[in-house]
Structures are given as structure tokens and as C-alpha cells.
Design a protein around this motif. Structure first.
Motif, short mmCIF file in Angstrom:
data_model
loop_
_atom_site.label_atom_id
_atom_site.label_comp_id
_atom_site.label_asym_id
_atom_site.label_seq_id
_atom_site.Cartn_x
_atom_site.Cartn_y
_atom_site.Cartn_z
N ALA A 121 0.83 -1.20 0.00
CA ALA A 121 0.00 0.00 0.00
C ALA A 121 0.87 1.25 0.00
O ALA A 121 0.60 2.20 -0.75
CB ALA A 121 -0.93 -0.01 1.21
N VAL A 122 1.93 1.25 0.80
CA VAL A 122 2.80 2.43 0.88
C VAL A 122 3.51 2.66 -0.46
O VAL A 122 3.57 3.78 -0.96
CB VAL A 122 3.81 2.27 2.03
CG1 VAL A 122 4.88 3.33 1.98
CG2 VAL A 122 3.09 2.30 3.37
N GLY B 30 2.55 1.66 -3.37
CA GLY B 30 1.55 2.05 -4.35
C GLY B 30 1.17 3.51 -4.25
O GLY B 30 0.90 4.17 -5.25
N ILE B 31 1.18 4.04 -3.05
CA ILE B 31 0.86 5.45 -2.87
C ILE B 31 2.05 6.34 -3.21
O ILE B 31 1.90 7.39 -3.81
CB ILE B 31 0.38 5.71 -1.42
CG1 ILE B 31 -1.00 5.07 -1.22
CG2 ILE B 31 0.34 7.20 -1.11
CD1 ILE B 31 -1.47 5.08 0.22
N CYS B 32 3.24 5.91 -2.86
CA CYS B 32 4.43 6.76 -3.01
C CYS B 32 5.04 6.75 -4.41
O CYS B 32 5.54 7.77 -4.87
CB CYS B 32 5.49 6.34 -2.01
SG CYS B 32 5.00 6.66 -0.31
N PHE C 104 2.83 8.85 -7.71
CA PHE C 104 1.86 9.65 -6.96
C PHE C 104 0.83 10.30 -7.88
O PHE C 104 -0.31 10.49 -7.48
CB PHE C 104 2.57 10.69 -6.10
CG PHE C 104 1.67 11.30 -5.08
CD1 PHE C 104 1.21 10.55 -4.01
CD2 PHE C 104 1.25 12.61 -5.20
CE1 PHE C 104 0.36 11.09 -3.07
CE2 PHE C 104 0.40 13.16 -4.26
CZ PHE C 104 -0.04 12.40 -3.19
N ILE D 154 -2.13 7.92 -8.30
CA ILE D 154 -3.06 7.84 -7.18
C ILE D 154 -3.89 9.13 -7.10
O ILE D 154 -5.08 9.07 -6.79
CB ILE D 154 -2.34 7.54 -5.85
CG1 ILE D 154 -3.33 7.18 -4.74
CG2 ILE D 154 -1.52 8.69 -5.36
CD1 ILE D 154 -3.82 5.80 -4.81
N LYS D 155 -3.29 10.27 -7.40
CA LYS D 155 -4.06 11.52 -7.42
C LYS D 155 -5.13 11.47 -8.50
O LYS D 155 -6.27 11.88 -8.27
CB LYS D 155 -3.13 12.71 -7.65
CG LYS D 155 -2.43 13.18 -6.41
CD LYS D 155 -1.52 14.38 -6.58
CE LYS D 155 -1.68 15.22 -7.76
NZ LYS D 155 -0.71 16.33 -7.85
N VAL E 71 -7.98 9.12 -7.37
CA VAL E 71 -8.87 9.76 -6.40
C VAL E 71 -9.74 10.80 -7.09
O VAL E 71 -10.95 10.88 -6.83
CB VAL E 71 -8.04 10.40 -5.24
CG1 VAL E 71 -8.92 11.26 -4.35
CG2 VAL E 71 -7.36 9.32 -4.42
N TYR F 142 -8.81 0.79 -9.12
CA TYR F 142 -7.43 1.08 -8.71
C TYR F 142 -7.36 1.30 -7.19
O TYR F 142 -6.47 0.78 -6.52
CB TYR F 142 -6.91 2.30 -9.46
CG TYR F 142 -5.46 2.59 -9.24
CD1 TYR F 142 -4.49 1.83 -9.87
CD2 TYR F 142 -5.05 3.60 -8.38
CE1 TYR F 142 -3.15 2.08 -9.68
CE2 TYR F 142 -3.70 3.86 -8.18
CZ TYR F 142 -2.77 3.09 -8.83
OH TYR F 142 -1.44 3.33 -8.63
N LEU F 143 -8.31 2.06 -6.66
CA LEU F 143 -8.29 2.37 -5.23
C LEU F 143 -8.63 1.16 -4.37
O LEU F 143 -8.17 1.05 -3.24
CB LEU F 143 -9.26 3.52 -4.94
CG LEU F 143 -8.88 4.86 -5.56
CD1 LEU F 143 -9.98 5.88 -5.34
CD2 LEU F 143 -7.56 5.35 -5.01
N PHE G 149 -5.58 -0.73 -3.03
CA PHE G 149 -4.97 -0.18 -1.82
C PHE G 149 -5.76 -0.56 -0.59
O PHE G 149 -5.19 -0.93 0.43
CB PHE G 149 -4.83 1.34 -1.92
CG PHE G 149 -3.89 1.75 -3.00
CD1 PHE G 149 -2.53 1.51 -2.88
CD2 PHE G 149 -4.35 2.35 -4.14
CE1 PHE G 149 -1.66 1.86 -3.88
CE2 PHE G 149 -3.49 2.71 -5.15
CZ PHE G 149 -2.13 2.46 -5.02
#
Length: 130
Positions: free
Chosen positions: A63-64, A66-68, A71, A74-75, A78, A85-86, A89
Motif C-alpha cells: 500500500a505504501v 503504491g501510494i508513493c 503519486f 493515485i491523485k 482519487v 485502482y483504489l 490499496f
């Protein structure tokens, strides 16, 4: 437990790397081999707990990472409410939480069994003295 290592390799190996697919598959089998060797050389109770902790760390790190890593992706997910995709996570975090609860339960059970074993051994020593 091997699946998170495959997914981590998928996210961490650059896309233009030669033999990238083979490297991802190798990561899967190396993790599998690690689990086997670890289980052979550790007591069964401890191996279950330790491998569960590795699963916790690997799912949370998925998860980390995937977020980092990307970026912007992920933006965008959202912003456009990309549920598919979300949900990955959310799934990684939920798996990490479930494995964390399992690790806690195993640790409590190991502590209880070691305490009851110590009590039984102390009772046996007192019986032998009499």
C-alpha cells in the motif's frame, strides 16, 4: 505470503528492465523458498508467527509503495474515483490488518502456551520433590 512479493517486484522493478517478467516470477519463488527454509529451521509455533509478521509488513508496504511511487496515478484515481485502482490499496491495507490481528492472536497464544508450560513444569518439579 508469496503473492505480495510478486506484486512488490512488479511495482519496484522498472518497466523498461530486460527480463522484467522473469525477475517478478523469480521474486515469487525466492519468497516461496524463503518460507520453506524458514519453516524447516524454526519451531512451528514461532514460524507461524514470524511468517505472519512478514505478511503484515509486505501487505502494508504494498500500500505504501503504491501510494508513493507513481503519486500522479493515485491523485488521478482519487480525482476520477477509479474504484478498481483504489480498491487494491484498500485490499492491501485490509489484508495487512487481518494478518496483523492474526499475528497478535498467535503471539497471545504463544505467550499463554509458554506460561502454561512453565506452570506445568514448576508443578512437576514440586511433585517430584515431595
Amino acid at each position: 505470503m508469496q503473492r505480495p512479493f510478486f506484486l512488490l517486484a512488479n511495482r519496484l522493478i522498472p518497466a523498461d528492465t530486460l527480463n522484467r517478467a522473469n525477475m517478478e516470477i523469480s521474486a515469487f519463488f525466492v519468497a516461496w523458498l524463503y518460507c520453506l527454509v524458514h519453516a524447516i529451521f524454526r519451531p512451528a509455533k514461532n514460524a507461524w508467527f514470524e511468517q505472519t509478521l512478514v505478511a503484515v509488513v509486505s501487505f502494508i508496504s504494498l500500500a505504501v509503495v503504491g501510494i508513493c511511487m507513481p503519486f500522479e496515478r493515485i491523485k488521478g484515481a482519487v480525482g476520477t474515483a477509479d474504484i478498481t485502482y483504489l480498491s487494491f490499496f484498500l485490499g492491501f491495507v485490509l489484508c495487512g490488518a487481518v494478518f496483523s490481528a492474526l499475528a497478535y492472536w498467535l503471539r497471545v497464544r504463544l505467550s499463554a502456551s509458554s506460561l502454561s508450560g512453565a506452570t506445568c513444569n514448576q508443578d512437576n518439579l514440586e511433585t517430584k520433590k515431595e
